[in-house]
Every structure is written in C-alpha cells, then in structure tokens.
Design an enzyme around this catalytic site. Structure first.
Site: not given
Length: 604
Positions: A395-397, A403, A428
């Site tokens: 999970a990333c922005d 990711s 996320i």
C-alpha cells in the site's frame, strides 16, 4: 542546541505537510490515470489532425475533459474521506464548478471533491446517532442530496469563477514563460523536488491541470514533459554503469531498465543522494531537455504515467516531427546529465558502497522510514506463521509506481518459495480490513494503513524497491512457528557469535561434514555478497583448498549439514529461523581475509 532542534523539527514538519499535500492530490488523480490516458489516446487518434480522423468519435473529446475527468477526480477525493457516499456528494458539488466555469475544472474538482466528502462525514457524525429506527434511508438519501445541491450552488456562483480566474492567471503566466523561452528554468526546482519526494505536489497539483487546459486548446502541452522526462535520471545511471564503482556500478544497469522503461524514477534517488554534487547533473539535464522541447515545439496529448519512455511515446501527437522533438529532448537531457555525472564520478574518491548505503538511508529518512510498524502492538515477525496470512498487499499513496515494483519483487520470492499467496498493490485509501491480510507499507504511511486495517499484520520496509525484509517475510511464512522467543534467542546467539574471538575452535560447526560454503544475497547486499565470495575464493586458493563456494539467494539454500553459510548477523537470523540443519557462522566482517583463513584451516 534547543533552537537547532526546533528548527529541524519545523523543517521536517513543513516537508511532511507538503508531502501530504502531494499525496492528497495524487490520490485523486493517479487512480484515474487510465481515464486520462484514454482521453489522450482518443484525442491523438480521432481529432481532425489525429492519426485516424473521425468526426463522430471526436465528439468524445470535449465531454470527457469537461465532465468525465473532473467528476472522476471529485468522486475519488470525496470517497477517500467518506466512502462512496462522500464520493457522490463530492461529484455533485463539482458539477456546480463545472457549470460555473468555461475551462476544464480539474483544480475545482480537487477542491470540491474532498469538501463534499468532509461535509457529509461531519453531518453523519452528528446526525446519524440520533436518527429514529426506520428513517435511516430517508435521512441519508435526502441529506446527501441537499448537501450536494447546496455545495453545487456555492461552487457554481462562488468557487467556479474564483478557480477560473486563478487558473487563467496561472495559464497566462505559463504561456508567457513559454513564449519568452524561460520554461526550462522550472527544472531548477522540479529536479531537486523529485528527489525530495515532492513530485506529486508539483506534477499532479499544478502541471497536469494546466497542461490539460493547454492541450484542450492547442492539442498538446510541454507541461506534460517537465516532470516525467526520464533523461536526467538516465544520464546519472549511465554514468554509474560506466564510471561508478562497487555496488553502485553493479546495480546501475538494472536500475536503468526500471527507470527508463518502467517509469519508476525513485530508483535513482539514492544515487543522487550518495553524491549530492549530482544534483547539478539532473538540474542541468532537466533544463537542457526542457529547452530542447521548447525550441522544437514538443508536447504531449496527456500526462504520461508512469514517466516511462513507452508512456511518453504513446502520448506523443501524430507526426514524425513531434516524435523527433520528444526523443531529441530526452536524448539531450540524458547526454548533459551523463557528461556532468561522468566528471563528478571520475573525480570522486569516496568509498562507493558506503556512500550508496548512506544515500539509501537518506531516502529512507526523507520518507520517515525509521522503524518497523507492527499490528496492534504485536510483533509482525511473531505472527507470520503459515496459514495466518492468506493475502499480501503493498500500500502506498497512489497504489502505483514503487509499490507495484515492490509487489512484483515479493511476488517472485513468494512464488519461488512455493507459497500459494496473492501479492498485489493498492492505494492506502482503498485498503479494506479483513482477516489473513498482511500489509506492507512505508513507515511514513504506516499509521494511515494501520487505521484503515487495524486487524491486519503490518510490516513497514525501508524501501519498496530494495528491502531485506522481503526475505524475512518469506522465511516467516514458510516457517510454521516463528515466535518472538525464537527471534530473541536467535539474536542473542548471533550476538554471542560476533563477540567471540574469530577462532575456528570457537565455532559450533562440524567441519568434517562441510562440502560447500555459501554466501547469501538478498535485495540490499548483492554487491557485498559477491565481493565476499571473491575474497573467500582467493583465500581458498591461497590455502590450496578445493571446496565448492557459491553466492545464492536465501530461498535457494539447501537445508543439510553439508552446507556451511557465512553471513552477517542480520542475514544469519533470517537463515536460522528458516533452516534447521544447515550450519551457520556469523561473520563480523565478510570482507576480512584473516577471518576466512581461520575457517578454511578447519575445512577438510
């Protein structure tokens, strides 16, 4: 001293706030990038001057840029705050600014979408606990409709005209800067900002909205090329491939493929930070590339994402001249960046491996990666037992970029380990709490991920593209019972080994069984493991010993007493938790020939 600490804290806080702004903007744009690409391709193909002119299909262009794209942005922004309900109210509110403006309302969508989500969330928090049973649907539907209507009216008469005026000023300023050929100066700020992870705030928050307005009028925009240009980073990596040393030189060729073709620019940031003088290379390369784009009239139909040469060429308008202009600009940026990097690298006398490690540490520090995050206060290593985890999500922005690369790396390791697990990546904001979930994220984002999925196992890594924790995860998943006590005892044993004299008689190893000596490599120590193997083979030759010596991945080790592994403390911990029969010696210095002489003297 106190003033210095306060100043550092303020700077860090400001940087974090700017990064969060960039994250918020990219969270609205990046999930919808496919729609932007679809609009760009439709424009490039079917407009009057396109590759396949079609007047009927060209009717799609204006409605998509006027309604579809802003509403998608608004819905995404609203839903990130208050779920689907927030997305609906955000989209209704954005319809007001669209009607109240005469330009594509991307900035307005970025404002009204989250505002709509925030308003309905506050309403629900206050009112829902007091709704009488049986009236929930009535109140919820009418409240979202009424709040959306009021925000749409406000957007139409107030926010729309203000955003239109502000966008007009910005567009006029950009047009003026382009007309007097000063647009290349923007790269003086853009290139360092990329390395400082502020690229989302610049590209998604400013350049993309203005570029779409420009492309809607002129058919293309140079603004789409400023930040995604892979030339500056490519020049640095090429210089390391030829003139670099140690691990940096060995890893640069693969980094080129990831950066230039994969579009993951983050891969070259540690190389810049290990030698800060290289900021001059990327700045000069960026300025040169943009100057060339400007002189040749280069531009793209839409924003390429990720910043891959493949994406850039797909977004290039029809015409040989356009392709020549784009490729010439990228080539010019690469050449200038390469030449300056060459001079810097040839004059540099520092230890390359230590410098690259320090550069990677700086990248991690800027992302806030300082310590692992566990779920609900539990040790993640202690609960990564077989059968506990059924799905792994990175999970990333934005749920894209690094990711996706991290998920690909771990997916390959999971497959080689024979584990039947799903490994995917997402933003996320799209995480859903469910049993059997392992979330891998970065420390800066760990708190947000933990709030979204409190029941999941959480592991934070130093870098999605380069983390030894992937081997820990795989080892933990393969081992049915890895307890916290096991980890503690392993660590104590490792510490005991490293504190002993490097004396062959002190090793708890049955040398009579050893027929093979292995050095284990993982994502962060490929170069050092190779160097250690070379040092060991030299020592073998000096001592006239003939024994098999290999450099292998942890999952390729054979669990039998005939195998002796020479490893650092951290690597030894992972190996001991996964393998029961092979023999391990913890080395205090893998590059010290003297230590190898004592071990080799015991080999048969």
């Amino acid at each position: 001293m106190e003033n210095t600490a306060t100043s550092t804290k303020k700077k860090s806080s400001l940087k974090t706030k700017v990064q969060r702004l960039g994250s918020a903007l990219s969270n609205m744009v990046m999930p919808n990038i496919g729609a932007f690409i679809a609009w760009g391709l439709i424009t490039a193909l079917f407009m009057a001057t396109g590759w396949l002119p079609n007047a009927h299909l060209a009717k799609l262009i204006t409605p998509m840029v006027t309604y579809l794209l802003p509403l998608l942005i608004a819905f995404t922004g609203g839903s990130s705050i208050a779920g689907h309900r927030g997305g609906v109210v955000g989209a209704i509110a954005t319809m007001g600014v669209i009607v109240g403006a005469n330009i594509p309302m991307f900035i307005g969508a970025m404002l009204m979408g989250p505002l709509g989500g925030w308003c309905i969330k506050k309403w629900d928090d206050r009112v829902q606990p007091h709704i009488r049973q049986g009236f929930e649907m009535l109140v919820n539907n009418f409240s979202s409709g009424i709040i959306g209507m009021l925000l749409a009216i406000i957007g139409c008469y107030a926010i729309g005209p203000v955003v239109t005026t502000a966008s007009g000023w910005l567009a006029t300023g950009v047009d003026y800067i382009i007309s007097i050929h000063l647009i290349p100066l923007a790269n003086i700020f853009i290139e360092p900002a990329k390395v400082l992870f502020l690229n989302n705030a610049i590209n998604q928050g400013i350049l993309t909205p203005l570029g779409i307005q420009q492309a809607a009028k002129a058919g293309k925009s140079i603004l789409f090329l400023l930040e995604p240009d892979p030339g500056p980073g490519l020049g640095v990596l090429l210089a390391f491939s030829i003139f670099g040393k140690g691990t940096a030189k060995a890893s640069a060729p693969s980094a080129i493929i990831i950066q230039f073709f994969g579009g993951i620019h983050e891969i070259y940031f540690p190389y810049i930070l290990m030698k800060p003088a290289l900021f001059l290379s990327v700045i000069a390369g960026g300025v040169t590339g943009t100057f060339t784009f400007s002189m040749l009239g280069a531009g793209l139909k839409a924003s390429p994402s990720p910043g891959s040469i493949i994406s850039i060429l797909l977004m290039t308008p029809k015409g040989i001249g356009n392709f020549v202009a784009v490729l010439t600009g990228v080539a010019a940026a690469t050449i200038v960046s390469f030449l300056i990097s060459m001079v810097i690298l040839r004059r540099d006398k520092t230890d390359p491996d230590a410098a690259l490690e320090a550069g990677q540490a700086q990248v991690d520090a800027m992302k806030g990666n300082t310590k692992p995050q566990a779920s609900n206060g539990k040790d993640a290593k202690a609960i990564l037992s077989g059968g506990t985890v059924s799905k792994i999500i990175f999970a990333c922005d934005a749920g894209m970029g690094s990711s996706a690369m991290g998920a690909s790396i771990l997916r390959d390791k999971v497959k080689k380990a024979g584990l039947d697990l799903s490994v995917t990546n997402t933003a996320i904001s799209n995480l859903k709490d469910e049993s059997g979930l392992l979330v891998v994220t970065q420390e800066e984002l760990a708190d947000r991920a933990l709030k979204k999925t409190p029941d999941a196992v959480h592991v934070s890594v130093e870098n999605f593209l380069n983390s030894p924790k992937y081997d820990e995860i795989v080892a933990g998943l393969k081992t049915k019972e890895v307890t916290a006590d096991d980890e503690t005892s392993t660590e104590n044993a490792a510490q005991d080994s490293t504190t002993k004299e490097t004396d062959a008689s002190a090793y708890k190893v049955d040398f009579s069984k050893v027929t093979e000596v292995d050095f284990v490599h993982h994502d962060q120590n490929v170069g050092s493991a190779t160097m250690a193997l070379s040092t060991f083979k030299t020592a073998l030759k000096k001592n006239d010993k003939k024994i098999t010596a290999r450099n292998v991945a942890v999952n390729d080790l054979e669990d039998k007493p005939e195998v002796l592994v020479l490893a650092s403390r951290e690597t030894a911990k992972r190996i001991k938790s996964q393998f029961a029969d092979l023999q391990v010696i913890v080395m205090s210095n893998l590059l010290d020939p003297a230590e190898y002489d004592k071990i080799i003297s015991e080999l048969k």
